[in-house]
Design a protein around this motif. Structure first.
Motif, PDB file in Angstrom:
ATOM      1  N   VAL A  46      49.395  33.481  20.097  1.00 42.80           N
ATOM      2  CA  VAL A  46      50.401  33.890  21.076  1.00 42.80           C
ATOM      3  C   VAL A  46      49.980  35.194  21.750  1.00 42.80           C
ATOM      4  O   VAL A  46      50.100  35.347  22.976  1.00 42.80           O
ATOM      5  CB  VAL A  46      51.775  34.060  20.395  1.00 42.80           C
ATOM      6  N   PHE A  47      49.465  36.131  20.962  1.00 36.69           N
ATOM      7  CA  PHE A  47      49.016  37.403  21.530  1.00 36.69           C
ATOM      8  C   PHE A  47      47.861  37.189  22.510  1.00 36.69           C
ATOM      9  O   PHE A  47      47.812  37.809  23.577  1.00 36.69           O
ATOM     10  CB  PHE A  47      48.577  38.355  20.417  1.00 36.69           C
ATOM     11  N   VAL A  48      46.924  36.328  22.142  1.00 33.72           N
ATOM     12  CA  VAL A  48      45.775  36.058  23.021  1.00 33.72           C
ATOM     13  C   VAL A  48      46.238  35.385  24.311  1.00 33.72           C
ATOM     14  O   VAL A  48      45.737  35.690  25.404  1.00 33.72           O
ATOM     15  CB  VAL A  48      44.728  35.200  22.294  1.00 33.72           C
ATOM     16  N   ALA A  49      47.195  34.471  24.202  1.00 36.70           N
ATOM     17  CA  ALA A  49      47.726  33.816  25.403  1.00 36.70           C
ATOM     18  C   ALA A  49      48.362  34.842  26.332  1.00 36.70           C
ATOM     19  O   ALA A  49      48.154  34.817  27.552  1.00 36.70           O
ATOM     20  CB  ALA A  49      48.745  32.747  25.010  1.00 36.70           C
ATOM     21  N   GLY A  50      49.143  35.749  25.754  1.00 33.84           N
ATOM     22  CA  GLY A  50      49.749  36.802  26.565  1.00 33.84           C
ATOM     23  C   GLY A  50      48.711  37.710  27.186  1.00 33.84           C
ATOM     24  O   GLY A  50      48.820  38.103  28.351  1.00 33.84           O
ATOM     25  N   ALA A  51      47.686  38.044  26.401  1.00 29.25           N
ATOM     26  CA  ALA A  51      46.621  38.906  26.910  1.00 29.25           C
ATOM     27  C   ALA A  51      45.875  38.235  28.063  1.00 29.25           C
ATOM     28  O   ALA A  51      45.549  38.880  29.066  1.00 29.25           O
ATOM     29  CB  ALA A  51      45.652  39.243  25.779  1.00 29.25           C
ATOM     30  N   ALA A  52      45.603  36.940  27.935  1.00 28.89           N
ATOM     31  CA  ALA A  52      44.908  36.215  28.998  1.00 28.89           C
ATOM     32  C   ALA A  52      45.761  36.167  30.264  1.00 28.89           C
ATOM     33  O   ALA A  52      45.245  36.294  31.379  1.00 28.89           O
ATOM     34  CB  ALA A  52      44.570  34.804  28.536  1.00 28.89           C
ATOM     35  N   GLY A  53      47.060  35.996  30.090  1.00 23.62           N
ATOM     36  CA  GLY A  53      47.953  36.008  31.247  1.00 23.62           C
ATOM     37  C   GLY A  53      47.965  37.361  31.936  1.00 23.62           C
ATOM     38  O   GLY A  53      47.930  37.448  33.170  1.00 23.62           O
ATOM     39  N   LEU A  54      47.990  38.440  31.156  1.00 25.70           N
ATOM     40  CA  LEU A  54      47.972  39.781  31.733  1.00 25.70           C
ATOM     41  C   LEU A  54      46.638  40.070  32.416  1.00 25.70           C
ATOM     42  O   LEU A  54      46.597  40.770  33.432  1.00 25.70           O
ATOM     43  CB  LEU A  54      48.240  40.816  30.634  1.00 25.70           C
ATOM     44  N   LYS A  55      45.555  39.541  31.867  1.00 23.61           N
ATOM     45  CA  LYS A  55      44.248  39.738  32.489  1.00 23.61           C
ATOM     46  C   LYS A  55      44.188  39.053  33.851  1.00 23.61           C
ATOM     47  O   LYS A  55      43.573  39.560  34.799  1.00 23.61           O
ATOM     48  CB  LYS A  55      43.139  39.208  31.582  1.00 23.61           C
ATOM     49  N   LEU A  56      44.811  37.887  33.946  1.00 22.05           N
ATOM     50  CA  LEU A  56      44.876  37.202  35.240  1.00 22.05           C
ATOM     51  C   LEU A  56      45.661  38.039  36.236  1.00 22.05           C
ATOM     52  O   LEU A  56      45.265  38.179  37.404  1.00 22.05           O
ATOM     53  CB  LEU A  56      45.520  35.826  35.072  1.00 22.05           C
ATOM     54  N   PHE A  57      46.769  38.612  35.794  1.00 15.17           N
ATOM     55  CA  PHE A  57      47.564  39.477  36.658  1.00 15.17           C
ATOM     56  C   PHE A  57      46.744  40.675  37.121  1.00 15.17           C
ATOM     57  O   PHE A  57      46.797  41.069  38.295  1.00 15.17           O
ATOM     58  CB  PHE A  57      48.810  39.948  35.906  1.00 15.17           C
ATOM     59  N   TRP A  58      45.952  41.234  36.221  1.00 17.86           N
ATOM     60  CA  TRP A  58      45.145  42.396  36.577  1.00 17.86           C
ATOM     61  C   TRP A  58      44.044  42.022  37.572  1.00 17.86           C
ATOM     62  O   TRP A  58      43.656  42.843  38.408  1.00 17.86           O
ATOM     63  CB  TRP A  58      44.544  43.031  35.328  1.00 17.86           C
ATOM     64  N   ALA A  59      43.542  40.798  37.489  1.00 19.10           N
ATOM     65  CA  ALA A  59      42.545  40.347  38.467  1.00 19.10           C
ATOM     66  C   ALA A  59      43.144  40.315  39.869  1.00 19.10           C
ATOM     67  O   ALA A  59      42.440  40.532  40.857  1.00 19.10           O
ATOM     68  CB  ALA A  59      42.035  38.960  38.089  1.00 19.10           C
ATOM     69  N   LEU A  60      44.441  40.043  39.940  1.00 20.62           N
ATOM     70  CA  LEU A  60      45.126  40.070  41.230  1.00 20.62           C
ATOM     71  C   LEU A  60      45.293  41.501  41.728  1.00 20.62           C
ATOM     72  O   LEU A  60      45.131  41.783  42.916  1.00 20.62           O
ATOM     73  CB  LEU A  60      46.498  39.390  41.110  1.00 20.62           C
ATOM     74  N   VAL A  61      45.600  42.421  40.806  1.00 21.29           N
ATOM     75  CA  VAL A  61      45.811  43.818  41.174  1.00 21.29           C
ATOM     76  C   VAL A  61      44.497  44.519  41.480  1.00 21.29           C
ATOM     77  O   VAL A  61      44.356  45.233  42.467  1.00 21.29           O
ATOM     78  CB  VAL A  61      46.558  44.559  40.043  1.00 21.29           C
ATOM     79  N   GLU A  62      43.502  44.319  40.613  1.00 18.58           N
ATOM     80  CA  GLU A  62      42.218  44.994  40.731  1.00 18.58           C
ATOM     81  C   GLU A  62      41.091  43.976  40.583  1.00 18.58           C
ATOM     82  O   GLU A  62      40.576  43.752  39.482  1.00 18.58           O
ATOM     83  CB  GLU A  62      42.097  46.087  39.656  1.00 18.58           C
ATOM     84  N   PRO A  63      40.707  43.323  41.680  1.00 18.47           N
ATOM     85  CA  PRO A  63      39.686  42.268  41.610  1.00 18.47           C
ATOM     86  C   PRO A  63      38.268  42.781  41.434  1.00 18.47           C
ATOM     87  O   PRO A  63      37.352  41.993  41.201  1.00 18.47           O
ATOM     88  CB  PRO A  63      39.848  41.544  42.946  1.00 18.47           C
ATOM     89  N   GLY A  64      38.051  44.098  41.556  1.00 20.09           N
ATOM     90  CA  GLY A  64      36.705  44.623  41.412  1.00 20.09           C
ATOM     91  C   GLY A  64      35.845  44.303  42.624  1.00 20.09           C
ATOM     92  O   GLY A  64      36.308  44.383  43.778  1.00 20.09           O
ATOM     93  N   HIS A  65      34.578  43.925  42.389  1.00 17.09           N
ATOM     94  CA  HIS A  65      33.664  43.633  43.491  1.00 17.09           C
ATOM     95  C   HIS A  65      33.914  42.266  44.117  1.00 17.09           C
ATOM     96  O   HIS A  65      33.356  41.950  45.155  1.00 17.09           O
ATOM     97  CB  HIS A  65      32.218  43.698  43.002  1.00 17.09           C
TER      98      HIS A  65
END
Length: 329
Positions: free
Chosen positions: A221-240
């Protein structure tokens, strides 16, 4: 149109195409010839269909073109190869790339659970959030232990419920808010139950019934939540990467994680259904949980590190994911 005459004229071209399709290796000229004959034969098939639709000849040319198309474009690997690659490469790579997010979520969730449990067990009136004293006593004496009723039905129910929680974190991960809410609520509930059991002197029972399956279940469950938050962060900060490309790549990897976590939750469901509520010694039940969780992280770290070092991300293979426009930086 005289179909027999038409076939007699073009039969040498069809036979040549058939011969090229069957060859294991082609020279450059032969490869060019293969493509040319494929295009010519496709025209022949169209002509036959529109002017003299003979089913036998149509079937022959369709089969020949299908084999030619496969030879030109390449065939996909067998399904068993895809499954092996998913388990040994794609999934561990995706899980490994989200490991720091996972560990941060685990640490934050445990902190919230501990704070909630301490507040409930030490604050005057803290236990009132659970309900009246009679409800508290019944839960401690009976309901908590009876919940873990061994059996297949219980295991399936647990797996379905936990898979649904993980699916919410995945499907709504891009919002950022929903995974955080699910994780926070889950941690608070865990802490409240632990605080209640501690207040009545049953903290040992709490750990004996939570740890066997909970170590792997909560990790998933924690990993699923972490993966979801990482996707959100890719939207906020896509990098290069462009924002669309970042979200697409992380989103595809996220679903790789989701499929893998469904398997992990199935294992935890089996443990919860057949081990947690069983008559095994408490230390043996906890040992089962420790081994299951350790095996999960060993799988992630050992196979995941190797896969990422080879350039894997958990995304689809390039021929399935599609081409992307190069970006600078």
């Amino acid at each position: 149109m005289d179909l027999d005459a038409y076939a007699a004229v073009h039969r040498p071209e069809w036979d040549r195409l058939r011969a090229l399709v069957r060859r294991r290796r082609l020279s450059g000229d032969e490869a060019d010839d293969l493509v040319r004959l494929y295009q010519v034969t496709a025209t022949h098939l169209s002509t036959v269909r529109s002017t003299a639709p003979d089913p036998v000849l149509i079937s022959e040319l369709s089969e020949l073109l299908s084999r030619g198309r496969t030879r030109i474009a390449g065939s996909h690997e067998p399904a068993w190869r895809d499954l092996r690659r998913f388990v040994a490469v794609s999934l561990p790579a995706a899980l490994y790339r989200v490991r720091w997010w996972s560990w941060a979520v685990i640490a934050a969730s445990l902190l919230v659970a501990v704070v909630s449990g301490v507040w409930v067990s030490t604050t005057p009136g803290g236990l009132d959030v659970v309900g009246p004293v009679s409800v508290q006593q019944d839960y401690v004496d009976r309901a908590f232990a009876e919940y873990y009723d061994p059996g297949t039905d219980f295991a399936l129910t647990v797996w379905t419920n936990n898979a649904w929680i993980a699916a919410q974190c995945v499907a709504l991960g891009i919002t950022g808010l929903w995974p955080a809410y699910v994780l926070f609520t889950n941690a608070v509930n865990l802490g409240v139950v632990g605080g209640l059991m501690s207040s009545y002197g049953e903290l040992d029972v709490f750990f004996a019934l939570i740890l066997p399956h909970g170590l792997l279940e909560l990790t998933a469950v924690f990993v699923a939540g972490a993966a979801g938050l990482k996707l959100f962060w890719a939207l906020v900060e896509p990098g290069h990467r462009t924002r669309a490309r970042a979200v697409a790549e992380e989103g595809r990897a996220l679903f790789t994680v989701a499929i893998g976590l469904a398997g992990a939750l199935a294992v935890s469901g089996v443990i919860e259904g057949y081990v947690t509520g069983s008559g095994l010694a408490w230390w043996l039940k906890i040992l089962v949980g420790v081994v299951a969780a350790a095996a999960f992280w060993a799988y992630v770290i050992v196979l995941g590190r190797r896969a990422v070092a080879q350039g894997e991300t958990g995304d689809l293979e390039r021929d399935l994911a599609g081409d992307t426009v190069a970006v600078r930086g």
